[in-house]
Scaffold this active site. Sequence first.
Site, PDB file in Angstrom:
ATOM      1  N   TRP A  10       0.798  -1.244   0.095  1.00 29.41           N
ATOM      2  CA  TRP A  10      -0.090  -0.095   0.041  1.00 29.41           C
ATOM      3  C   TRP A  10       0.774   1.159  -0.103  1.00 29.41           C
ATOM      4  O   TRP A  10       0.321   2.320  -0.369  1.00 29.41           O
ATOM      5  CB  TRP A  10      -0.842   0.126   1.284  1.00 29.41           C
ATOM      6  CG  TRP A  10      -2.086  -0.970   1.397  1.00 29.41           C
ATOM      7  CD1 TRP A  10      -2.209  -1.996   0.282  1.00 29.41           C
ATOM      8  CD2 TRP A  10      -3.065  -1.159   2.269  1.00 29.41           C
ATOM      9  NE1 TRP A  10      -3.501  -2.610   0.670  1.00 29.41           N
ATOM     10  CE2 TRP A  10      -3.896  -2.196   1.659  1.00 29.41           C
ATOM     11  CE3 TRP A  10      -3.466  -0.423   3.141  1.00 29.41           C
ATOM     12  CZ2 TRP A  10      -5.041  -2.520   2.356  1.00 29.41           C
ATOM     13  CZ3 TRP A  10      -4.521  -0.934   4.022  1.00 29.41           C
ATOM     14  CH2 TRP A  10      -5.293  -1.820   3.450  1.00 29.41           C
ATOM     15  N   HIS A  94      13.036  -2.289  -0.303  1.00 33.91           N
ATOM     16  CA  HIS A  94      12.035  -1.757  -1.362  1.00 33.91           C
ATOM     17  C   HIS A  94      12.993  -0.661  -2.148  1.00 33.91           C
ATOM     18  O   HIS A  94      13.458   0.064  -1.343  1.00 33.91           O
ATOM     19  CB  HIS A  94      10.782  -1.086  -0.807  1.00 33.91           C
ATOM     20  CG  HIS A  94       9.872  -0.811  -2.178  1.00 33.91           C
ATOM     21  ND1 HIS A  94       9.921   0.288  -2.870  1.00 33.91           N
ATOM     22  CD2 HIS A  94       8.775  -1.612  -2.612  1.00 33.91           C
ATOM     23  CE1 HIS A  94       8.803   0.159  -3.727  1.00 33.91           C
ATOM     24  NE2 HIS A  94       8.228  -0.834  -3.646  1.00 33.91           N
ATOM     25  N   GLU A 166      12.109  -6.550  -8.392  1.00 28.77           N
ATOM     26  CA  GLU A 166      11.294  -5.272  -9.151  1.00 28.77           C
ATOM     27  C   GLU A 166      12.227  -4.290  -9.638  1.00 28.77           C
ATOM     28  O   GLU A 166      12.899  -3.676  -9.184  1.00 28.77           O
ATOM     29  CB  GLU A 166      10.762  -4.727  -7.793  1.00 28.77           C
ATOM     30  CG  GLU A 166       9.986  -5.387  -6.879  1.00 28.77           C
ATOM     31  CD  GLU A 166       8.869  -4.400  -6.033  1.00 28.77           C
ATOM     32  OE1 GLU A 166       7.655  -4.744  -6.205  1.00 28.77           O
ATOM     33  OE2 GLU A 166       9.295  -3.675  -5.085  1.00 28.77           O
ATOM     34  N   SER A 212       4.502  -2.348 -11.675  1.00 30.62           N
ATOM     35  CA  SER A 212       3.338  -1.991 -12.806  1.00 30.62           C
ATOM     36  C   SER A 212       2.624  -3.309 -13.178  1.00 30.62           C
ATOM     37  O   SER A 212       2.145  -3.801 -14.474  1.00 30.62           O
ATOM     38  CB  SER A 212       3.865  -1.274 -13.988  1.00 30.62           C
ATOM     39  OG  SER A 212       4.339  -0.044 -13.694  1.00 30.62           O
ATOM     40  N   GLY A 233       1.849  -2.664  -6.309  1.00 28.45           N
ATOM     41  CA  GLY A 233       1.886  -1.350  -5.629  1.00 28.45           C
ATOM     42  C   GLY A 233       0.243  -0.789  -5.924  1.00 28.45           C
ATOM     43  O   GLY A 233      -0.386  -1.207  -5.534  1.00 28.45           O
ATOM     44  N   GLY A 234       0.312  -0.127  -6.834  1.00 25.59           N
ATOM     45  CA  GLY A 234      -0.778   0.689  -7.247  1.00 25.59           C
ATOM     46  C   GLY A 234      -2.151   0.015  -7.332  1.00 25.59           C
ATOM     47  O   GLY A 234      -3.100   0.134  -7.072  1.00 25.59           O
TER      48      GLY A 234
HETATM   49  C1  PEP Z   1       5.795  -1.695  -5.580  1.00 23.54           C
HETATM   50  O1  PEP Z   1       5.735  -0.852  -5.150  1.00 23.54           O
HETATM   51  O2  PEP Z   1       6.570  -2.677  -5.075  1.00 23.54           O
HETATM   52  C2  PEP Z   1       5.334  -1.933  -7.014  1.00 23.54           C
HETATM   53  C3  PEP Z   1       5.488  -3.054  -7.722  1.00 23.54           C
HETATM   54  O3  PEP Z   1       4.591  -0.702  -7.381  1.00 23.54           O
HETATM   55  P1  PEP Z   1       3.617  -0.728  -8.790  1.00 23.54           P
HETATM   56  O4  PEP Z   1       2.888  -2.054  -8.975  1.00 23.54           O
HETATM   57  O5  PEP Z   1       2.796   0.276  -8.440  1.00 23.54           O
HETATM   58  O6  PEP Z   1       4.550  -0.581  -9.882  1.00 23.54           O
END
Ligand code: PEP
Length: 249
Positions: A10, A94, A166, A212, A233-234
């Site tokens: 979050w 992260h 990531e 993403s 994330g989002g």
């Molecule tokens: C994250 O913050 O770990 C992430 C993957 O963000 P998003 O899915 O928004 O790219």
Amino acid sequence: MRKKMVAGNWKMNKNLQEGVALATELKQLVINPKCEVVIATPFIHLATIAQLLKDSPIALAAENCADKPAGAFTGEVSAEMVKSTGAQYCILGHSERRAYYHEDYDILREKVLLALQNQLKPIFCIGEVKEEREAGKQNQVVKAQLEGSVFNLTPEQFQNITLAYEPVWAIGTGLTATPQQAQEMHAYIRSLIQQKYGEQIAQDTTILYGGSCNAKNAAELFQNPDVDGGLIGGASLKAPDFLTIINAR
Ligand code: PEP
């Protein structure tokens, strides 16, 4: 069979009331998931949401913990405090923590050890920035991140780690790694674990993809043999989207 997982991060979103509303919605929607489902919330939400999720299959994570066990560190939250809320996991490493709060390999090594000492399972994030990918250095970067903060662990300790690859250029940008790029990196990470800890631990380690990942592209990413799920994330902030991603795993 290694654990499959979809975890939501979050970040610094949702006040307590909004967070409780989202967790309540998720609790109603996520019944008998086929994979481990985790939500990582801001510290101040943890105790309340842990109570709310008590009779739910959804596990709870913190997004960080301190690199010191206790004492005069104003504003910090220790791994022991996180554990006492009822959370089971802790995201560490992260890219936003590495970039904005200067968390280097040594700090992250301490955080991982403290999480483990307090029976919290780390979800440890690694990944290269855009310039490193463009220079073809992504493997080198990820290897150094593993060696710097988690390859010091004993095999017994390492078995409690979930990894999240990531690529930083894909986080919150709408640019997703292609399924092929994700698979190549995940297979490489698994080969590094195999060299360090042997075949069994390499096969048992859960490696998530993050960057993403959303309701539209999750199924294609999760089809890869070495992609065991996602760190989201989002798209984890909207219950129906998060549920679609869980169901894609
Ligand atoms: C994250 O913050 O770990 C992430 C993957 O963000 P998003 O899915 O928004 O790219």
